[in-house]
Write a protein that holds these residues in place. Structure first.
Motif, mmCIF file in Angstrom:
data_model
loop_
_atom_site.group_PDB
_atom_site.id
_atom_site.type_symbol
_atom_site.label_atom_id
_atom_site.label_comp_id
_atom_site.label_asym_id
_atom_site.label_seq_id
_atom_site.Cartn_x
_atom_site.Cartn_y
_atom_site.Cartn_z
ATOM 1 N N ALA A 255 -36.397 32.505 83.458
ATOM 2 C CA ALA A 255 -35.304 31.601 83.966
ATOM 3 C C ALA A 255 -34.106 32.133 82.907
ATOM 4 O O ALA A 255 -33.091 32.435 83.327
ATOM 5 N N LEU A 256 -34.463 32.057 81.714
ATOM 6 C CA LEU A 256 -33.451 32.723 80.776
ATOM 7 C C LEU A 256 -33.695 33.693 79.833
ATOM 8 O O LEU A 256 -34.937 33.766 79.167
ATOM 9 N N ARG B 256 -41.609 27.664 83.819
ATOM 10 C CA ARG B 256 -42.505 26.810 83.223
ATOM 11 C C ARG B 256 -42.225 26.430 81.844
ATOM 12 O O ARG B 256 -42.044 25.155 81.569
ATOM 13 N N GLN B 257 -41.884 27.284 80.859
ATOM 14 C CA GLN B 257 -41.518 27.041 79.788
ATOM 15 C C GLN B 257 -40.167 26.107 79.611
ATOM 16 O O GLN B 257 -40.057 25.144 78.904
ATOM 17 N N GLY C 149 -35.144 37.885 91.585
ATOM 18 C CA GLY C 149 -35.427 38.778 90.482
ATOM 19 C C GLY C 149 -34.351 39.624 89.882
ATOM 20 O O GLY C 149 -34.693 40.293 88.714
ATOM 21 N N GLU C 150 -33.056 39.659 90.320
ATOM 22 C CA GLU C 150 -31.945 40.347 89.511
ATOM 23 C C GLU C 150 -31.754 39.625 88.352
ATOM 24 O O GLU C 150 -31.668 38.340 88.085
ATOM 25 N N VAL C 151 -31.328 40.440 87.266
ATOM 26 C CA VAL C 151 -31.004 40.062 85.919
ATOM 27 C C VAL C 151 -29.432 39.710 86.091
ATOM 28 O O VAL C 151 -28.522 40.602 86.430
ATOM 29 N N ALA D 249 -30.031 26.923 89.820
ATOM 30 C CA ALA D 249 -30.473 26.251 90.943
ATOM 31 C C ALA D 249 -30.966 27.298 92.135
ATOM 32 O O ALA D 249 -31.747 26.992 93.088
ATOM 33 N N ASN D 250 -30.692 28.560 91.708
ATOM 34 C CA ASN D 250 -31.007 29.602 92.812
ATOM 35 C C ASN D 250 -32.350 30.335 92.161
ATOM 36 O O ASN D 250 -32.547 31.244 92.932
ATOM 37 N N GLY D 251 -32.742 29.772 91.172
ATOM 38 C CA GLY D 251 -34.284 30.320 90.692
ATOM 39 C C GLY D 251 -33.773 31.916 90.016
ATOM 40 O O GLY D 251 -34.653 32.849 90.150
ATOM 41 N N ALA D 252 -32.602 32.262 89.686
ATOM 42 C CA ALA D 252 -32.346 33.431 89.145
ATOM 43 C C ALA D 252 -32.695 33.704 87.674
ATOM 44 O O ALA D 252 -33.401 32.770 87.212
#
Ligand code: 6R9
Length: 644
Positions: free
Chosen positions: A90-91, A108-109, A293-295, A317-320
């Motif tokens: 996520a981050l 998850r973390q 999946g893009e960074v 919110a977009n799962g980026a």
């Protein structure tokens, strides 16, 4: 001015220009239908029945979107991704020190961290609707803290970690926070920032604060007040890793963010839950053409709206995969951004013109040292980007492969308002191009006459509400109504000036309080600045008006040269001739003052108020300089004021 059209990149064909026109038309003719569909991108706990209930009619301004729906922002940014991308990052956290290891935090973390912090807040008595002040550096805990508040329905107020104890105290008291989240220290450009010490100082004048949660960041020793101060790690270890998200009404407050206006103390801009999240999520996906999946890397600080909307809420919110960078562009050297791009194979990079110009001043060779081939799309925000910087960004960073989205918006608008859509809107260097879906920009004469012809110039206002709009000034609804809706009745007034060209493209010319009137000609300070920085020897320029016996206003230019250039009188003459050539005789600078540094806020905005005072020879009343990044710059400017 350079207005050549850069054709859209063939790969960016999520939307065509025809799609844009059709979807835009529908978003305006049928806002209810359009936003009902778009809101479906979120998980609602209770579906809404009404979509839009808004009025800009002075003085009864009221803005409500999806008003009977219920949802939780944290659940939308975390929980709903767990099944499909729980192990995905996520981050990405890239620390200030390039030798320190980066960290990847999975969804998850993130869930575990946010739930724990939310439970710590609850254990300290924080309830739905309570305000929590966050004073943290660019570390993942800043995102955890925001999301933890959202999870339990607390309203966060993030205060940029560069603000002084006085500024912090004012913001804590204005919203009545009883709890502050901070860190022992922050790190930026190799230097430590004493955050906990600043909080201690601030709290001397904040009697209502009961708890300070302290993140152990640098591990330095700090004073802890017994009963008030707690180490976050210790508290988080003792609570559950599960915290059910609080069902929130779409119009319940999500956060307060203080922002300066042209007058008075900073305003607490209030954003709410449903409309804001729809807005930032949709704009993030479409404007950055974000793909799974893009960074994605936004270099802003979470202390500003750009960090809220486009580091935390929109991307998550977009799962980026959203990268958080603790450092600065030019430390240890001006290739730092590009090292990070190479290290994390960044695909989408979003920064501010001021950073681009600073890096441009350092020389293009610094962009050559790293592999930038992962980059696909570049973004710009915060001020008008001069075509020169735009082209430099395009050439040296984007290697002429990447499109640039110049996104115009404000703290008040929540998210993008006028911006290119990759593939659908051809860009022109220096133009934010066209309105996003649902946005109805209008150009008004300064007296308020609607400019109906396509080619027009005036002030920028917005004719109808959009979901991401601020709802009020915290604790002062009248100020909200008066600031934004009183000058031009029936419109939201942006405070910006703009030009709309024959193709319907918008060119933001800067705040209207910066518009010059020289011999009866209106002139944007940004235009003159843009012309100046187009000169190969100029790194940065700021232009203000000053009283002129004959012309009304004269043009006063502060100019910073590229590293290694010589500050000579001959060059001043050359620059005058240059601007005359670039824009026309009316724009010829009257006075040029060499400025080795310009007064900037810590977010990088030039403080024109101060420059105007210096230009006016009025040093007695420089106003509030507490938000300056480097106060010494002003002393230097005053000492070197021309014809003092
Ligand atoms: C997002 C942000 C808002 C003011 C705004 C305008 C200027 C922002 C711009 C731009 C021209 C752009 N601004 N983006 N001007 N082109 N792409 O910066 O919010 O800090 O509230 O500032 O910034 O003057 O009115 P905020």
């Amino acid at each position: 001015m350079n207005t050549h059209v850069v054709p859209p990149h063939a790969r960016h064909s999520r939307l065509t220009s025809q799609d844009y026109e059709e979807i835009y038309a529908r978003s305006i003719s049928d806002p209810d239908g359009f936003w009902r569909e778009q809101a479906g991108r979120l998980d609602w706990m209770v579906p809404f029945s009404t979509v839009k209930d808004t009025s800009f009619a002075y003085p009864d301004v009221s803005i409500r979107w999806f008003e009977d729906g219920e949802l939780n922002v944290s659940a939308n940014c975390i929980d709903r991704h767990l099944a499909t991308r729980g192990d995905q990052t996520a981050l990405i956290f890239e620390p200030d020190d390039p030798r320190a290891e980066a960290r990847h935090i999975s969804y998850r973390q993130l869930y575990d961290e946010v739930c724990r912090l939310a439970n710590v807040l609850k254990a300290r008595g924080v309830r739905k609707g309570d305000r929590v002040t966050i004073y943290l550096p660019m570390i993942p805990q800043a995102a955890y803290a925001m999301l933890a508040c959202a999870r339990i329905g607390a309203v966060h107020s993030v205060v940029f970690a560069g603000f002084s104890p006085e500024a912090l105290a004012g913001r804590i008291n204005d919203c009545g926070s009883k709890l502050v989240i901070t860190a022992d220290e922050g790190r930026r450009g190799g230097k430590a920032v004493a955050l906990k010490a600043n909080v201690d100082k601030a709290l001397e004048s904040c009697p209502d604060v009961e708890t300070v949660l302290v993140v152990s960041n640098t591990g330095s020793e700090v004073a802890m007040v017994a009963g008030r101060d707690l180490w976050l790690d210790e508290e988080a270890a003792g609570v559950s890793g599960e915290c059910p998200p609080e069902p929130m009404n779409a119009e319940d407050p999500l956060f307060i963010l203080y922002t300066s206006g042209s007058t008075g103390s900073p305003k607490g801009v209030l954003h709410t839950t449903g409309g804001y999240l729809v807005w930032v999520s949709l704009t993030h996906e479409l404007v950055f053409d974000y793909r799974e999946g893009e960074v994605y890397w936004c270099t802003a600080d979470v202390g500003w709206v750009t960090g809220h909307s486009y580091i935390v809420y929109g991307p998550l919110a977009n799962g980026a995969v959203s990268l958080m960078f603790e450092g600065v562009p030019n430390w240890p050297d001006p290739s730092r951004f590009w090292q990070v791009v190479e290290r994390h194979k960044v695909n989408i990079f979003y920064t501010a013109p001021t950073a681009i110009r600073a890096l441009m001043g350092a020389g293009a060779e610094w962009t050559q040292k790293n592999d930038l081939s992962s980059l696909r799309l570049l973004g710009s925000v915060g001020e008008p980007i001069n075509p020169e910087a735009w082209l430099w960004y395009h050439r040296h960073v984007g290697r002429e492969r990447c499109e640039i989205v110049d996104t115009w918006w404000q703290t008040e608008t929540g998210g993008f308002m006028i911006t290119p859509l990759p593939g659908a809107i051809a860009t022109k260097p220096g133009s934010a191009t066209k309105p996003f879906f649902g946005v109805k920009p209008v150009v008004l004469s300064p007296e308020g006459r609607l400019q109906e012809q396509v080619k027009a110039e005036g002030v920028l206002a917005i004719a109808d509400s959009w979901p991401g709009q601020m709802r009020t000034v915290y604790g002062d609804h009248q100020r909200f109504v008066d600031t934004y809706f009183a000058t031009y009745k029936g419109y939201y007034f942006t405070g910006d000036g703009c030009r709309r060209d024959a193709d319907g493209y918008y060119w933001i010319t800067g705040r209207v309080d910066d518009v010059l009137n020289v011999s009866g000609h209106r002139l944007g300070t940004a235009e003159v600045e843009s012309a100046l920085v187009a000169h190969p020897k100029v790194a940065e320029a700021a232009v203000v008006g000053y009283p002129h016996g004959i012309k009304g206003q004269g043009i006063y230019c502060y100019v910073t040269l590229m590293a290694g250039e010589e500050y000579t009188d001959a060059l001043k003459d050359e620059l005058r001739a240059w601007v005359r050539k670039e824009i026309g005789p009316i724009a010829t600078p009257d006075l040029i003052q060499w400025a080795p540094g310009l007064p900037k806020t810590r977010s990088g905005k030039i403080m024109r108020r101060i420059l105007r005072k210096v230009a006016e020879n009025d040093f007695s009343n420089l106003g509030d300089t507490s938000t300056l990044a480097d106060p010494a710059v002003v002393t230097n400017l005053v000492d070197n004021r021309l014809n003092k």
